[in-house]
Design a protein around this motif. Structure first.
Motif, PDB file in Angstrom:
ATOM      1  N   THR A   7       0.816  -1.222   0.000  1.00  0.00           N
ATOM      2  CA  THR A   7       0.000   0.000   0.000  1.00  0.00           C
ATOM      3  C   THR A   7       0.849   1.272   0.000  1.00  0.00           C
ATOM      4  OG1 THR A   7      -0.152  -0.224   2.400  1.00  0.00           O
ATOM      5  CG2 THR A   7      -2.041  -0.981   1.112  1.00  0.00           C
ATOM      6  N   GLU A 155     -15.315  -4.482   1.689  1.00  0.00           N
ATOM      7  CA  GLU A 155     -14.479  -4.952   2.799  1.00  0.00           C
ATOM      8  C   GLU A 155     -15.243  -5.005   4.130  1.00  0.00           C
ATOM      9  OE1 GLU A 155     -10.998  -2.496   3.542  1.00  0.00           O
ATOM     10  OE2 GLU A 155     -10.068  -4.100   4.716  1.00  0.00           O
ATOM     11  N   LEU A 186     -13.214  -8.360   0.323  1.00  0.00           N
ATOM     12  CA  LEU A 186     -11.825  -8.179   0.748  1.00  0.00           C
ATOM     13  C   LEU A 186     -11.654  -8.865   2.100  1.00  0.00           C
ATOM     14  CD1 LEU A 186      -9.882  -4.766   0.715  1.00  0.00           C
ATOM     15  CD2 LEU A 186      -9.253  -6.732   2.083  1.00  0.00           C
ATOM     16  N   ASP A 188      -9.435  -8.910   5.004  1.00  0.00           N
ATOM     17  CA  ASP A 188      -8.342  -8.212   5.690  1.00  0.00           C
ATOM     18  C   ASP A 188      -8.021  -9.029   6.942  1.00  0.00           C
ATOM     19  OD1 ASP A 188      -6.946  -6.537   7.550  1.00  0.00           O
ATOM     20  OD2 ASP A 188      -7.616  -4.749   6.469  1.00  0.00           O
ATOM     21  N   HIS A 191      -8.704  -7.454  10.455  1.00  0.00           N
ATOM     22  CA  HIS A 191     -10.106  -7.441  10.890  1.00  0.00           C
ATOM     23  C   HIS A 191     -10.567  -8.858  11.219  1.00  0.00           C
ATOM     24  CE1 HIS A 191     -10.321  -3.270   9.837  1.00  0.00           C
ATOM     25  NE2 HIS A 191     -10.171  -3.487   8.548  1.00  0.00           N
ATOM     26  N   HIS A 214      -5.957  -8.306   2.389  1.00  0.00           N
ATOM     27  CA  HIS A 214      -5.010  -7.412   3.061  1.00  0.00           C
ATOM     28  C   HIS A 214      -4.143  -8.281   3.966  1.00  0.00           C
ATOM     29  CE1 HIS A 214      -7.190  -3.354   2.248  1.00  0.00           C
ATOM     30  NE2 HIS A 214      -6.272  -3.642   1.341  1.00  0.00           N
ATOM     31  N   ARG A 220      -1.540  -5.618  13.331  1.00  0.00           N
ATOM     32  CA  ARG A 220      -1.505  -4.717  12.180  1.00  0.00           C
ATOM     33  C   ARG A 220      -0.087  -4.303  11.799  1.00  0.00           C
ATOM     34  NH1 ARG A 220      -6.597  -0.706  10.594  1.00  0.00           N
ATOM     35  NH2 ARG A 220      -7.070  -2.028   8.829  1.00  0.00           N
ATOM     36  N   GLU A 249      -1.345  -4.145   3.796  1.00  0.00           N
ATOM     37  CA  GLU A 249      -1.949  -2.976   4.435  1.00  0.00           C
ATOM     38  C   GLU A 249      -1.593  -3.112   5.912  1.00  0.00           C
ATOM     39  OE1 GLU A 249      -6.128  -0.831   3.941  1.00  0.00           O
ATOM     40  OE2 GLU A 249      -6.179  -2.357   5.520  1.00  0.00           O
TER      41      GLU A 249
END
Ligand code: LER
Ligand code: MN
Length: 274
Positions: A7, A155, A186, A188, A191, A214, A220, A249
């Motif tokens: 990203t 997402e 998406l 991720d 999440h 992601h 993260r 990401e």
């Protein structure tokens, strides 16, 4: 074969957010190219922020693709959402996304609807009303994307960012209700780590609906810096033949360059084992 992406954010208001590169577009793309990435994912303040001519030139020179374009700037900068109770604001949100779809489509890149889905409750609409607006928007914007030859990416987010869809199963139900085949999900991993009982099961729930991933760790940070167990994740993706992007990401931790290097090392280990 799963492809690698990283990203780039050019949105000043999003500083502190989970994006790897924050430099000027060209420097970021060149850095990604030097590390062997297949593509970059762009989070821009507005459609056309980097002119189409420049994007085309830099991608052609580096051989990279544009994996996707984010639409979150519509929320971060303009506070726009597809489920705002004000019809004029919903219309503005839809127009912002349409223009981002058009921008991405010039390079074959789908747009991502994440934070612009908004939320229901509080001073806003009730759940059924908001869901109706979201479904209507996904139908319309999915159709718009299809006419430009791209998909649209929806997402699911964790509970602190939306209350529409938090899991892949809820995402599948939403797309099924919308009855659109031009919108994909998406996944991720950040999440999903918060919301899914099992990330691998969540990926299987999404299955063929998943069009983008992601790629990030539990906290993260870039993959490999948290407690994510990647083996079952890679196995689940491979079982349904996922061939989209694993796009980093993640926080630029400890620096954008190290984050991009670390993600590429993990990508190679997981998706290109010797
Ligand atoms: C936000 O948490 C996120 O994951 C982004 O991809 C959506 O705008
Ligand atoms: Mn995301």
């Amino acid at each position: 074969m799963v492809k690698s992406a990283v990203t780039i954010s050019l949105v000043e208001q999003a500083r502190g957010g989970p994006f790897v590169y924050w430099d000027e577009f060209e420097a970021s793309v060149r850095s990604a190219a030097a590390l062997g990435y297949d593509a970059v994912e762009l989070f821009a303040p507005a459609p056309g922020f980097v002119t189409a001519e420049r994007v085309e030139k830099i991608l052609a020179e580096t051989g990279l693709a544009l994996a996707a374009v984010g639409t979150g700037a519509g929320m971060v900068i303009h506070k726009l959402s597809l489920t705002d109770s004000d019809p004029a604001r919903r219309l503005q949100a839809g127009t912002f996304i349409e223009q981002m779809i058009d921008y991405g489509a010039l390079f074959g890149a789908p747009a991502i609807i994440g934070s612009m889905q908004g939320r229901w409750g509080g001073d806003g609409p009730d759940r059924a009303t908001a869901r109706g607006w979201l479904i209507e928007a996904l139908r319309h914007l999915g159709q718009h994307a299809a006419t430009r030859g791209v998909t649209l990416i929806y997402e699911p987010l964790n509970r602190y960012e939306t209350n529409h869809c938090n899991t892949m199963q809820q995402g599948v139900e939403l797309l099924t209700e919308a009855g659109t085949s031009s919108v994909v999900l998406l996944a991720d991993l950040f999440h999903m780590n918060i919301e899914e009982v099992s990330i691998a099961d969540g990926l299987r729930d999404g299955g063929k609906h998943i069009g983008h991933v992601h790629f990030v760790d539990s906290n993260r940070r870039p993959a490999g810096n948290g407690h994510m167990n990647y083996a079952p994740i890679v196995e689940a993706l491979s079982a349904f033949g996922y061939e989209g992007y694993a796009s980093a990401e993640a926080f630029p931790w400890p620096s954008p360059q190290s984050a991009a290097e670390q993600t590429m090392r993990m990508f190679q280990t997981l998706f290109r084992p010797k």
